[in-house]
Design an enzyme around this catalytic site. Structure first.
Site, short mmCIF file in Angstrom:
data_model
loop_
_atom_site.label_atom_id
_atom_site.label_comp_id
_atom_site.label_asym_id
_atom_site.label_seq_id
_atom_site.Cartn_x
_atom_site.Cartn_y
_atom_site.Cartn_z
N TYR A 192 12.53 3.42 11.30
CA TYR A 192 11.36 4.30 11.48
C TYR A 192 11.72 5.46 12.42
O TYR A 192 11.20 6.57 12.27
CB TYR A 192 10.18 3.51 12.05
N ASP A 216 -9.42 -6.12 7.41
CA ASP A 216 -8.74 -5.82 6.15
C ASP A 216 -9.71 -5.35 5.08
O ASP A 216 -9.44 -4.40 4.35
CB ASP A 216 -7.98 -7.06 5.66
N ILE A 242 0.83 -1.21 0.00
CA ILE A 242 0.00 0.00 0.00
C ILE A 242 0.87 1.26 0.00
O ILE A 242 0.47 2.30 -0.55
CB ILE A 242 -0.99 0.01 1.19
N ALA A 243 2.07 1.16 0.56
CA ALA A 243 2.97 2.33 0.54
C ALA A 243 3.26 2.72 -0.91
O ALA A 243 3.30 3.91 -1.25
CB ALA A 243 4.27 2.00 1.28
N LYS A 300 -5.82 2.03 7.46
CA LYS A 300 -6.90 1.30 8.09
C LYS A 300 -6.47 -0.16 8.26
O LYS A 300 -5.60 -0.60 7.51
CB LYS A 300 -8.22 1.39 7.31
N HIS A 328 0.21 -0.42 14.18
CA HIS A 328 -0.12 1.00 13.95
C HIS A 328 0.02 1.84 15.22
O HIS A 328 0.52 2.97 15.16
CB HIS A 328 -1.55 1.14 13.39
N1 LIG Z 1 -6.12 1.67 1.84
C1 LIG Z 1 -5.99 0.56 1.13
O1 LIG Z 1 -6.50 0.43 0.02
C2 LIG Z 1 -5.18 -0.56 1.69
C3 LIG Z 1 -4.84 -1.63 0.86
C4 LIG Z 1 -4.01 -2.60 1.39
C5 LIG Z 1 -3.59 -2.53 2.71
N2 LIG Z 1 -3.98 -1.49 3.49
C6 LIG Z 1 -3.53 -1.39 4.89
O2 LIG Z 1 -2.16 -1.01 4.87
C7 LIG Z 1 -1.43 -1.70 5.87
C8 LIG Z 1 -0.27 -2.43 5.21
O3 LIG Z 1 -0.76 -3.34 4.25
P1 LIG Z 1 0.14 -3.88 3.02
O4 LIG Z 1 -0.77 -4.71 2.20
O5 LIG Z 1 0.88 -2.80 2.38
O6 LIG Z 1 1.15 -4.83 3.82
P2 LIG Z 1 2.56 -5.36 3.36
O7 LIG Z 1 2.69 -5.36 1.87
O8 LIG Z 1 2.80 -6.63 4.10
O9 LIG Z 1 3.57 -4.24 3.90
C9 LIG Z 1 3.65 -3.92 5.25
C10 LIG Z 1 4.98 -3.23 5.50
O10 LIG Z 1 5.05 -2.94 6.90
C11 LIG Z 1 6.38 -2.98 7.35
N3 LIG Z 1 6.50 -3.82 8.55
C12 LIG Z 1 6.96 -3.42 9.75
N4 LIG Z 1 6.98 -4.41 10.64
C13 LIG Z 1 6.50 -5.49 9.99
C14 LIG Z 1 6.28 -6.84 10.39
N5 LIG Z 1 6.56 -7.28 11.63
N6 LIG Z 1 5.79 -7.69 9.48
C15 LIG Z 1 5.48 -7.27 8.23
N7 LIG Z 1 5.67 -6.01 7.79
C16 LIG Z 1 6.18 -5.12 8.68
C17 LIG Z 1 7.22 -3.52 6.20
O11 LIG Z 1 7.89 -2.41 5.60
P3 LIG Z 1 9.47 -2.22 5.76
O12 LIG Z 1 10.08 -3.56 5.51
O13 LIG Z 1 9.80 -1.22 4.71
O14 LIG Z 1 9.78 -1.72 7.13
C18 LIG Z 1 6.22 -4.08 5.22
O15 LIG Z 1 6.62 -3.97 3.89
C19 LIG Z 1 -2.44 -2.59 6.59
O16 LIG Z 1 -2.87 -1.97 7.77
C20 LIG Z 1 -3.60 -2.72 5.60
O17 LIG Z 1 -4.87 -2.88 6.22
C21 LIG Z 1 -4.76 -0.50 2.99
#
Ligand SMILES: NC(=O)c1ccc[n+]([C@@H]2O[C@H](COP(=O)([O-])OP(=O)(O)OC[C@H]3O[C@@H](n4cnc5c(N)ncnc54)[C@H](OP(=O)(O)O)[C@@H]3O)[C@@H](O)[C@H]2O)c1
Length: 352
Positions: free
Chosen positions: A69, A189, A23-24, A108, A90
């Site tokens: 961070y 989610d 999502i980043a 979220k 979060h």
């Molecule tokens: N608004 C939307 O449309 C949307 C869509 C999808 C997800 N989301 C939300 O965004 C958040 C992240 O989702 P995502 O799908 O982007 O997840 P993801 O691809 O797994 O990425 C999460 C990131 O968090 C960091 N992180 C820090 N501690 C971690 C740990 N112990 N385990 C895993 N990752 C960790 C990592 O970044 P670093 O390695 O760089 O530190 C990792 O790349 C969730 O809360 C989700 O509900 C929102």
């Protein structure tokens, strides 16, 4: 922009992104399109990951890459931190940013439960910083237009709503999607979207019920598929579902006493229409009046993440600490509802 005062209209809002997952990337791509916003820095647990991310989004100027961070939130060139880590983290990450004096937009679900959300809001208040859940649906121009139209009775009186969001999650067992300590839950989610959508259109639910398939693990249990029903003011009834094991339509429909509103990709509508039925018609499609597109007052920025970033910029320039589109009370009320739904279906995080 100084941290205590609203920015001058011409100052760019300087963003820092915390975490470099899926999502980043989506958010950063849209942020590039937001007038008056600049990606200033990114922080990751791994320096290489931060560097790679920074290089991918440096088209408006250099992006500083931080290998922790802590270093990101200490960056004096950052006004607001977008938290894109899993929701089980979060609270920890928002605390880090808020206590370092940064404003926060947090993905979220804001937190795992309402108690954590209340704590996060208290930290924002104590540090006099802006805080908003990244509920992009609430900032989407088409959703806002639909809210306004329903309020003004332009589509008749709503009676029923259905919305669903789900997809087959095919990732490793270690992924955040299956790890309760990181917030695994179809509800947190995906189900958060139909639930929030109903809240945005009809207000807080008067009652909610649910059925779910729950998976037990050694570190908590979570819902894999969930079906909810809600009753709202005026007797509006809603069915809402989400799933990590099946493909949903991602659509929503609202039935009113004058016709039907249909939305594709309802949580960031790619199309929304009102189909008015001719007075006195039967349920025969030949009796349907011309379809009317529901169009927002502002353009959608990128996929819609840009509109939430623009809303944060608007609030910061106005000196606000919460957004009227995603007020703290709304986020907390929805988390309270999700707490009670998880309790009903027997899904519990460790410590709950
Ligand atoms: N608004 C939307 O449309 C949307 C869509 C999808 C997800 N989301 C939300 O965004 C958040 C992240 O989702 P995502 O799908 O982007 O997840 P993801 O691809 O797994 O990425 C999460 C990131 O968090 C960091 N992180 C820090 N501690 C971690 C740990 N112990 N385990 C895993 N990752 C960790 C990592 O970044 P670093 O390695 O760089 O530190 C990792 O790349 C969730 O809360 C989700 O509900 C929102």
């Amino acid at each position: 922009m100084t941290d205590a005062c609203p920015a001058a209209a011409t100052d760019p809002i300087r963003w820092g992104i915390l975490a470099t997952g899926k999502i980043a990337h989506s958010f950063a791509a849209d942020l590039m399109l937001v007038p008056g916003a600049r990606l200033a820095a990114v922080g990751s647990r791994r320096a290489a990951s931060a560097e790679e991310f920074a290089a991918a989004y440096d088209r408006h100027g250099p992006v500083r890459a931080h290998g922790s961070y802590e270093d990101l939130v200490a960056d004096p060139e950052v006004d607001v931190v977008y938290i894109a880590s899993p929701h089980g983290l979060h609270l920890e990450h928002a605390r880090l940013a808020l206590e370092a004096g940064k404003h926060v937009l947090c993905e979220k679900a804001l937190t795992l439960n309402a108690a954590e959300a209340e704590e996060m809001v208290a930290i924002a208040r104590a540090n006099d910083r802006f805080l908003m859940e990244a509920m992009w649906t609430a900032c989407h121009p088409v959703v806002r237009k639909l809210q306004q139209g329903l309020r003004e009775g332009r589509f008749g009186t709503p009676r029923l709503m259905h919305a669903e969001l789900g997809f087959v999650v095919s990732v490793d067992a270690s992924d955040r999607m299956f790890d309760p300590t990181l917030g695994a839950s179809a509800l947190l989610d995906m189900g958060i979207y139909p639930l929030t959508f109903a809240h945005l259109l009809f207000g807080e639910a008067e009652s909610l019920t649910a059925q779910a398939n729950v998976r037990e693990t050694e570190v908590g249990s979570f819902d894999v598929d969930i079906v909810m029903t809600g009753k709202y003011a005026g007797g509006v009834l809603a069915t809402m579902n989400s799933s990590m094991s099946s493909w949903s339509s991602r659509a929503a429909a609202i039935a009113t006493d004058r016709g039907r509103i249909e939305l594709a990709d309802f949580h960031h509508p790619t199309r929304a229409v009102f189909i008015e039925y001719a007075a006195g018609s039967t349920n025969d499609s030949s009796a349907v009046a011309p379809v009317v597109d529901i169009v927002g007052d502002e353009p959608v920025i990128g996929r819609g993440y840009g509109n939430e970033a623009a809303e944060v910029g608007r609030c910061l320039r106005a000196g606000l600490r919460e957004s009227p589109l995603v007020p703290w009370a709304q986020t907390i009320a929805l988390l309270r509802a999700m707490d009670s739904i998880r309790e009903t279906v027997g899904a519990r995080y460790a410590g709950e």
